[in-house]
Design a protein around this motif. Sequence first.
Motif, mmCIF file in Angstrom:
data_model
loop_
_atom_site.group_PDB
_atom_site.id
_atom_site.type_symbol
_atom_site.label_atom_id
_atom_site.label_comp_id
_atom_site.label_asym_id
_atom_site.label_seq_id
_atom_site.Cartn_x
_atom_site.Cartn_y
_atom_site.Cartn_z
ATOM 1 N N VAL A 135 -4.154 1.055 -3.211
ATOM 2 C CA VAL A 135 -3.804 1.388 -1.828
ATOM 3 C C VAL A 135 -4.761 0.714 -0.855
ATOM 4 C CG1 VAL A 135 -3.594 3.286 -0.172
ATOM 5 C CG2 VAL A 135 -2.786 3.588 -2.514
ATOM 6 N N LEU A 156 -4.503 -2.761 2.165
ATOM 7 C CA LEU A 156 -4.845 -2.429 3.543
ATOM 8 C C LEU A 156 -5.992 -3.301 4.055
ATOM 9 C CD1 LEU A 156 -4.536 1.466 3.563
ATOM 10 C CD2 LEU A 156 -2.931 -0.228 4.492
ATOM 11 N N SER A 201 0.831 -1.207 0.000
ATOM 12 C CA SER A 201 0.000 0.000 0.000
ATOM 13 C C SER A 201 0.866 1.258 0.000
ATOM 14 C CB SER A 201 -0.920 -0.014 1.221
ATOM 15 O OG SER A 201 -1.754 1.110 1.215
#
Length: 140
Positions: A117, A121, A101
Amino acid sequence: MATYTLEEKDGLSKSRPIGRTAAYWIVTAVLAFSIALSGIGQLMRYGGNVDLVTAIGFPLYITNILGTWKLLGIIAILIPGFPRLKEWAYSGIFFLMTGASLSHMFAHDYGDGGFNVILPLLYAALAVASWALRPKSRKL
């Protein structure tokens, strides 16, 4: 909360909330499937895996390393026993996913809607949830 009996010994039974056990296995199954699929895709250099790593400046051979570590980590989490190895596997997946990320963020390669991103996560959060929900038999 519903419970089930693990074992009976001398007339005494040990029980654990079934919801927590079910949550552990659901979260762990989603994590295992996702990370294994990603690792296989990287090893086979399938789909966008080549573009994902080269767009942020990594050499293509990194897919072999990342794919191998992902598959080994998932195997370590799923097999019974080896609690210390499981701890290392969980932390490895967490650092791998948060590192992915951050790498995309630093390279300004956010993807559509921040996909590059946000997805890693999400996988890191699944790893933390699986680690937190794991039964005593899978802890140090």
